[in-house]
Design a protein around this motif. Structure first.
Motif, mmCIF file in Angstrom:
data_model
loop_
_atom_site.group_PDB
_atom_site.id
_atom_site.type_symbol
_atom_site.label_atom_id
_atom_site.label_comp_id
_atom_site.label_asym_id
_atom_site.label_seq_id
_atom_site.Cartn_x
_atom_site.Cartn_y
_atom_site.Cartn_z
ATOM 1 N N GLY A 77 0.841 -1.183 0.000
ATOM 2 C CA GLY A 77 0.000 0.000 0.000
ATOM 3 C C GLY A 77 0.882 1.240 0.000
ATOM 4 N N TYR A 78 0.426 2.308 -0.662
ATOM 5 C CA TYR A 78 1.265 3.502 -0.807
ATOM 6 C C TYR A 78 0.417 4.756 -0.695
ATOM 7 C CZ TYR A 78 4.550 6.775 -3.097
ATOM 8 O OH TYR A 78 5.371 7.825 -3.398
ATOM 9 N N LEU A 79 0.791 5.609 0.250
ATOM 10 C CA LEU A 79 0.188 6.939 0.364
ATOM 11 C C LEU A 79 1.256 7.946 -0.046
ATOM 12 C CD1 LEU A 79 -2.186 8.772 1.330
ATOM 13 C CD2 LEU A 79 -1.040 8.857 3.550
ATOM 14 N N LEU A 153 2.895 -4.627 3.334
ATOM 15 C CA LEU A 153 3.816 -3.500 3.492
ATOM 16 C C LEU A 153 3.071 -2.227 3.136
ATOM 17 C CD1 LEU A 153 6.679 -2.229 3.856
ATOM 18 C CD2 LEU A 153 7.043 -2.664 1.403
ATOM 19 N N LEU A 154 3.123 -1.243 4.039
ATOM 20 C CA LEU A 154 2.455 0.038 3.818
ATOM 21 C C LEU A 154 3.504 1.150 3.846
ATOM 22 C CD1 LEU A 154 -0.118 1.787 3.589
ATOM 23 C CD2 LEU A 154 -0.265 1.720 6.101
ATOM 24 N N ILE A 155 3.559 1.931 2.763
ATOM 25 C CA ILE A 155 4.510 3.039 2.664
ATOM 26 C C ILE A 155 3.731 4.342 2.770
ATOM 27 C CG2 ILE A 155 6.247 4.161 1.229
ATOM 28 C CD1 ILE A 155 6.760 1.427 -0.072
ATOM 29 N N THR A 183 1.164 -5.567 9.885
ATOM 30 C CA THR A 183 1.580 -4.805 8.715
ATOM 31 C C THR A 183 2.940 -4.162 8.964
ATOM 32 O OG1 THR A 183 -0.738 -4.265 8.265
ATOM 33 C CG2 THR A 183 0.919 -2.977 7.102
ATOM 34 N N ALA A 184 3.850 -4.309 8.010
ATOM 35 C CA ALA A 184 5.135 -3.602 8.064
ATOM 36 C C ALA A 184 4.918 -2.211 7.490
ATOM 37 C CB ALA A 184 6.184 -4.353 7.261
#
Length: 307
Positions: A77-79, A153-155, A183-184
């Motif tokens: 995931g990417y914000l 993985l969440l960025i 979640t990392a």
């Protein structure tokens, strides 16, 4: 905790200018890792390489056992720092669209979307268009879009930028909850107070190179010397003669004494002259914000870390 993401010896150049060099770190399951650095340090380039938006000239990126060209993007995931949602699209439609892009079951995504909209104070906004929402509301929708598919993985790139204090708390609580579920999380932010509150470890880039890498506690012990704040009318020259005082800052009757690295706080306090005027006194380590400023402005020299 197993390692989710491994970045090894990453290097990237543009027009013969090296932007990042020898960048190495890992992110573990259930961990919140901060990526810090002043503007132009190489944070965004590093994130874009991880996301596959661009590819490194040197080094490797591994997600579980997948090399960069094989990384399953639907598990990430990417914000982004630069927010961008289709203004004339309804909230639910855009959330389901992002879920579909990640091959996530749409019915399950709709249930999760409604739950998150209620949690974030947006109940009943599912049929509103993005242009009808405030900036803060839109940011909440984009955050939901980044987690709708339950990423491993969440960025998060500057997730708190532009949020009011209440919304910041909502985001903080959800980030912590996601980490607890496994979640990392890779978090880039300039708000050092929030980094200290949230993150397990941090990784700092300066001029394209890694300069700090470790747990928050380890970094504070290594780089955060003690400082003593005294409220009272005292002469700067007198304060500068106290053992282990390396710098004094004064603002009217408030004096801040910055101490050398090897000071033991309790023993040092016994050395204070009896004639000092002390209405109030506090001693603590300098903040992560102050460490960041000192490194970014060259007040504190640090060697390139190879951890």
């Amino acid at each position: 905790m197993g390692t989710i993401l491994t970045v090894e010896n990453l290097g990237k150049s543009f027009k013969n200018t090296q932007i990042i060099k020898d960048i190495s770190f890992d992110v573990k399951q259930g961990e919140i890792m901060a990526v810090l650095g002043p503007n132009g340090a190489g944070k965004t380039t590093t994130i874009r390489n991880i996301m596959g938006i661009m590819y490194p000239d040197e080094g490797s990126i591994t997600f579980h056992n997948h090399e960069q060209n094989e990384i399953p993007r639907h598990k990430i995931g990417y914000l982004p720092e630069e927010r961008g949602l289709y203004k004339n699209v309804k909230v639910m439609d855009i959330l389901l669209y992002f879920a579909e892009l990640k091959d996530y079951p749409l019915q399950k995504a709709k249930v999760r979307a409604l739950e998150y909209l209620e949690k974030f104070g947006l109940k009943g906004k599912d049929k509103s268009s993005i242009e009808e929402l405030s900036k803060g509301m839109g940011q909440k929708v984009q955050f939901i879009a980044s987690i709708i598919h339950e990423p491993e993985l969440l960025i998060l790139d500057e997730p708190f930028s532009g949020l009011d204090p209440v919304s910041q708390e909502v985001f903080k609580e959800e980030i912590i909850a996601l980490a607890k579920k496994g979640t990392a999380i890779l978090l880039s932010s300039h708000q050092m107070n929030l980094v200290e509150q949230l993150c397990d470890r941090l990784f700092m880039i300066h001029q394209g190179r890694k300069v700090i890498y470790g747990t928050i506690d380890d970094v504070k012990r290594e780089y955060a010397n003690f400082k003593c704040t005294i409220n009272g009318k005292n002469d700067r020259a007198t304060l500068e003669t106290i053992p282990n005082v390396v710098r004094v800052e004064q603002n009217e009757d408030i004096s801040i004494l910055y101490l050398s690295h090897d000071v033991e706080a309790g023993a040092w306090l016994k050395q204070l002259p009896d004639h000092l005027e002390i209405k109030e006194l506090s001693i603590d380590r300098v903040s992560l914000h102050e460490i960041f400023i000192d490194i970014a402005t060259g007040k504190k020299e640090v060697g390139v870390q190879n951890a």
